[in-house]
Motif scaffolding. Structure first.
Motif, PDB file in Angstrom:
ATOM      1  N   ILE A 166       0.849  -1.191   0.000  1.00 46.00           N
ATOM      2  CA  ILE A 166       0.000   0.000   0.000  1.00 46.00           C
ATOM      3  C   ILE A 166       0.889   1.248   0.000  1.00 46.00           C
ATOM      4  CG2 ILE A 166      -1.883   1.228   1.194  1.00 46.00           C
ATOM      5  CD1 ILE A 166      -2.789  -1.542   0.290  1.00 46.00           C
ATOM      6  N   GLY A 167       2.042   1.164   0.652  1.00 43.81           N
ATOM      7  CA  GLY A 167       3.006   2.256   0.633  1.00 43.81           C
ATOM      8  C   GLY A 167       2.826   3.239   1.772  1.00 43.81           C
ATOM      9  N   GLY A 168       3.725   4.220   1.860  1.00 46.75           N
ATOM     10  CA  GLY A 168       3.607   5.271   2.853  1.00 46.75           C
ATOM     11  C   GLY A 168       4.625   5.174   3.972  1.00 46.75           C
ATOM     12  N   ASP A 169       4.506   6.110   4.930  1.00 48.46           N
ATOM     13  CA  ASP A 169       5.535   6.199   5.961  1.00 48.46           C
ATOM     14  C   ASP A 169       4.988   6.064   7.375  1.00 48.46           C
ATOM     15  OD1 ASP A 169       4.130   8.528   6.090  1.00 48.46           O
ATOM     16  OD2 ASP A 169       5.750   9.801   5.355  1.00 48.46           O
ATOM     17  N   LEU A 170       3.669   6.069   7.540  1.00 49.24           N
ATOM     18  CA  LEU A 170       3.085   5.963   8.875  1.00 49.24           C
ATOM     19  C   LEU A 170       2.017   4.884   8.793  1.00 49.24           C
ATOM     20  CD1 LEU A 170       2.582   7.100  11.757  1.00 49.24           C
ATOM     21  CD2 LEU A 170       0.999   8.733  10.720  1.00 49.24           C
ATOM     22  N   SER A 171       2.136   3.874   9.631  1.00 50.63           N
ATOM     23  CA  SER A 171       1.198   2.763   9.513  1.00 50.63           C
ATOM     24  C   SER A 171       1.100   2.010  10.839  1.00 50.63           C
ATOM     25  CB  SER A 171       1.701   1.823   8.406  1.00 50.63           C
ATOM     26  OG  SER A 171       0.864   0.712   8.300  1.00 50.63           O
ATOM     27  N   HIS A 172      -0.124   1.654  11.200  1.00 54.16           N
ATOM     28  CA  HIS A 172      -0.340   0.810  12.386  1.00 54.16           C
ATOM     29  C   HIS A 172      -1.224  -0.370  12.037  1.00 54.16           C
ATOM     30  CE1 HIS A 172       1.035   4.424  14.513  1.00 54.16           C
ATOM     31  NE2 HIS A 172       1.373   3.594  15.488  1.00 54.16           N
ATOM     32  N   GLU A 173      -0.880  -1.508  12.591  1.00 58.80           N
ATOM     33  CA  GLU A 173      -1.785  -2.654  12.531  1.00 58.80           C
ATOM     34  C   GLU A 173      -2.458  -2.788  13.888  1.00 58.80           C
ATOM     35  OE1 GLU A 173       0.039  -6.338  11.229  1.00 58.80           O
ATOM     36  OE2 GLU A 173       0.941  -5.328   9.502  1.00 58.80           O
ATOM     37  N   PHE A 174      -3.725  -3.159  13.879  1.00 58.39           N
ATOM     38  CA  PHE A 174      -4.445  -3.458  15.120  1.00 58.39           C
ATOM     39  C   PHE A 174      -4.425  -4.972  15.270  1.00 58.39           C
ATOM     40  CE2 PHE A 174      -6.177   0.581  16.626  1.00 58.39           C
ATOM     41  CZ  PHE A 174      -5.762   1.399  15.580  1.00 58.39           C
ATOM     42  N   ILE A 175      -3.799  -5.416  16.359  1.00 58.22           N
ATOM     43  CA  ILE A 175      -3.444  -6.825  16.492  1.00 58.22           C
ATOM     44  C   ILE A 175      -4.075  -7.450  17.738  1.00 58.22           C
ATOM     45  CG2 ILE A 175      -1.518  -8.398  16.912  1.00 58.22           C
ATOM     46  CD1 ILE A 175      -0.914  -7.346  14.286  1.00 58.22           C
ATOM     47  N   ILE A 176      -4.668  -8.609  17.540  1.00 58.64           N
ATOM     48  CA  ILE A 176      -5.168  -9.412  18.658  1.00 58.64           C
ATOM     49  C   ILE A 176      -4.143 -10.493  18.954  1.00 58.64           C
ATOM     50  CG2 ILE A 176      -6.950 -11.094  19.273  1.00 58.64           C
ATOM     51  CD1 ILE A 176      -8.781  -9.454  17.449  1.00 58.64           C
ATOM     52  N   LEU A 177      -3.841 -10.674  20.220  1.00 59.89           N
ATOM     53  CA  LEU A 177      -2.891 -11.726  20.569  1.00 59.89           C
ATOM     54  C   LEU A 177      -3.623 -13.061  20.569  1.00 59.89           C
ATOM     55  CD1 LEU A 177      -1.027  -9.882  23.463  1.00 59.89           C
ATOM     56  CD2 LEU A 177      -0.506  -9.901  21.001  1.00 59.89           C
ATOM     57  N   ALA A 178      -3.134 -13.999  19.773  1.00 58.85           N
ATOM     58  CA  ALA A 178      -3.776 -15.317  19.680  1.00 58.85           C
ATOM     59  C   ALA A 178      -2.775 -16.297  19.097  1.00 58.85           C
ATOM     60  CB  ALA A 178      -5.019 -15.249  18.782  1.00 58.85           C
ATOM     61  N   ASP A 179      -2.816 -17.522  19.610  1.00 57.43           N
ATOM     62  CA  ASP A 179      -1.881 -18.536  19.124  1.00 57.43           C
ATOM     63  C   ASP A 179      -2.027 -18.758  17.624  1.00 57.43           C
ATOM     64  OD1 ASP A 179      -0.941 -18.825  21.654  1.00 57.43           O
ATOM     65  OD2 ASP A 179      -2.270 -20.515  22.149  1.00 57.43           O
ATOM     66  N   ALA A 180      -3.256 -18.566  17.127  1.00 56.28           N
ATOM     67  CA  ALA A 180      -3.499 -18.790  15.706  1.00 56.28           C
ATOM     68  C   ALA A 180      -3.007 -17.626  14.857  1.00 56.28           C
ATOM     69  CB  ALA A 180      -4.990 -19.004  15.459  1.00 56.28           C
ATOM     70  N   GLY A 181      -2.458 -16.608  15.489  1.00 53.68           N
ATOM     71  CA  GLY A 181      -1.962 -15.437  14.753  1.00 53.68           C
ATOM     72  C   GLY A 181      -0.915 -15.840  13.739  1.00 53.68           C
ATOM     73  N   GLU A 182      -0.832 -15.062  12.664  1.00 51.47           N
ATOM     74  CA  GLU A 182       0.041 -15.455  11.567  1.00 51.47           C
ATOM     75  C   GLU A 182       1.433 -14.858  11.645  1.00 51.47           C
ATOM     76  OE1 GLU A 182      -1.709 -16.717   7.723  1.00 51.47           O
ATOM     77  OE2 GLU A 182      -2.857 -14.906   8.094  1.00 51.47           O
ATOM     78  N   SER A 183       1.626 -13.906  12.580  1.00 54.18           N
ATOM     79  CA  SER A 183       2.960 -13.308  12.629  1.00 54.18           C
ATOM     80  C   SER A 183       3.383 -13.084  14.070  1.00 54.18           C
ATOM     81  CB  SER A 183       2.957 -11.988  11.859  1.00 54.18           C
ATOM     82  OG  SER A 183       2.018 -11.122  12.435  1.00 54.18           O
TER      83      SER A 183
END
Ligand code: 5CA
Length: 453
Positions: A202-219
């Motif tokens: 997507i590009g750009g210089d400012l970015s946040h992910e909203f993340i849930i902690l879970a064992d099934a998480g992908e990263s």
């Protein structure tokens, strides 16, 4: 809804193709059905949850002053050539030719499309700021679609796009979406931690992910230990006021995704740093003129100069959320829906449909609940008590009401709270009092748009 008439194809056994809890439970609870790899049909129970999620997302976008539109799923390749992304997107993009041999594509996202829409009409600084959003299906030909709706090929996204005159305005729009996201996930009972993120394609210089902690998480994600103790409440947000304090408050403790985390430059000492698996439910980006410049989406400043729009985009994985919610809310018996997204508020079980008194009591309570506007799923089937309890626990409605001969004789109903397992004998009136208790209106009475800065 009467269960005897409802289309609820529950599975007794665990489907072998499902590797994670949410995928397993969504299939077992008859919420979804796979059509092909990474592509699903939503069945009645699943669709009710999807709609509730969508509604919360929509209410919080509206509250933030974003305006809903609906762009198509199929886009012309021409637009993506203008931004230069047509080739870059590679095999993830599903490319289609129409009967005139024109190149089309099934949209994986809509930056180009929305830029094309506004460039004809947003001409002056007086037309700004604007935030437009839609809730629309996307297609990304993922290499490894997996985990059911969590990583689909076809999936439902809320994507919003902001348009501002300058960097300061763009940051205000970013903060609005940031605050709206805090509220959106908190209203679903989710703790979604905003983490510094890599903007990727997507590009750009400012970015946040909203993340849930879970064992099934992908990263893998990395964060300050203080996040463990921190709850994210449904915060009050005055979208007409300055939101920078909210942004600062909720980014004060370090948190970053693995693409962004650099151990050499991490501000948190190693013993205060937690590593966990994370599940991304939202992702916001500020990317300035990355699309507006090549696509010539220009506005005039007060001094008459024409400059490219400052833009950002803001995604929420709407169809991923039911899966994410289940990852965060289940036990061995099945799903445990938070009230705000539950497909029905309550399940009513008639343990002895053959017994005339039980039938009368159950039908009577069902009628009263419906009349009071309570969403109720009524198990009126001729099945064993064990099967009925198992189905109700599996589909995870917040409360269960059990009508049985002993209670009917005593004038009581057993009410079981799904999450705690707590059971109480209550009267029909108490049931109604409790379930019809007025909930605060989630929307402000009047307009929530930002006034002049
Ligand atoms: N245009 C930007 C934001 S509008 C964008 O596309 N962002 S994104 O790529 O990060 O996607 C936004 C959200 O969609 C993600 O946070 C995630 O929750 C969801 N999402 C992305 N890919 C998938 C997928 N394959 N299956 C289900 N949900 C997905």
């Amino acid at each position: 809804m009467r269960l005897s008439e409802y289309f609820l194809p529950v599975l007794r056994d665990n489907p072998s193709e499902a590797q994670i809890v949410s995928h397993r439970l969504m299939l077992r609870a008859g919420m979804i059905r796979q059509s092909s790899a990474g592509i699903y049909s939503w069945l009645p129970l699943g669709l009710r949850v999807l709609k509730k999620v969508e509604r919360i997302v929509r209410e919080e976008q509206d509250r933030a002053g974003a305006q809903e539109i609906l762009m198509p799923t199929i886009q012309p390749a021409e637009l993506w050539r203008e931004s230069g992304r047509y080739e870059d997107y590679g095999k993830e993009m599903l490319r289609i030719r129409d009967r005139h041999d024109r190149e089309m594509l099934y949209g994986p996202t809509n930056e180009e499309q929305v830029t094309e829409i506004v460039r004809a009409s947003l001409r002056s600084y007086r037309d700004l700021p604007k935030i437009l959003y839609h809730i629309q299906w996307k297609f990304r030909d993922e290499v490894r679609p997996r985990f059911g709706v969590m990583r689909g090929r076809e999936f439902l996204m809320k994507d919003a796009y902001s348009f501002d005159l300058d960097a300061a305005g763009a940051k205000r729009s970013y903060n609005k979406m940031f605050a709206a996201y805090l509220r959106t996930f908190a209203r679903m009972g989710l703790k979604a931690i905003p983490m510094q993120a890599d903007p990727g394609p997507i590009g750009g210089d400012l970015s946040h992910e909203f993340i849930i902690l879970a064992d099934a998480g992908e990263s893998d994600v990395f964060f300050d230990r203080r996040w463990v103790e921190t709850d994210i409440p449904v915060i009050e947000v005055d979208h007409r006021g300055g939101l920078e304090p909210i942004f600062q408050r909720w980014t004060a403790f370090y948190a970053a995704t693995d693409e962004k985390h650099d151990p050499a430059r991490c501000p948190v000492p190693e013993k205060e740093l937690v590593t966990a698996r994370g599940l991304e439910v939202g992702h916001i980006f500020h990317f300035g003129d990355k699309y507006s410049r090549p696509m010539q989406a220009l506005v005039t400043r007060p001094d008459g100069a024409a400059v490219p729009l400052q833009m950002g985009s803001y995604g929420i994985g709407v169809s991923r959320l039911p899966g994410a919610l289940i990852e965060a809310n289940h036990d061995d018996a099945g799903i445990i829906w938070p009230e705000s997204v539950a497909p029905f508020r309550v399940g009513l079980i008639n343990l002895r449909p053959a017994d005339a008194l039980c039938r009368t009591a159950a039908e009577d309570l069902y009628g009263k609940l419906l009349a009071a506007g309570v969403e109720v799923l009524y198990d009126d089937r001729d099945e064993s008590p064990g099967a009925k309890f198992a189905t109700m626990d599996l589909i995870g409605l917040p409360d269960q009401l059990v009508i049985a001969p002993r209670g009917v004789a005593a004038g009581t109903i057993e009410m079981k709270h799904r999450r705690t397992g707590e059971r109480r004998d209550v009267s029909a009136d108490e049931v109604l009092d409790q379930l019809v208790a007025p909930h605060p209106d989630p929307l402000p009475a009047s307009g929530a748009r930002e006034g002049p800065a």
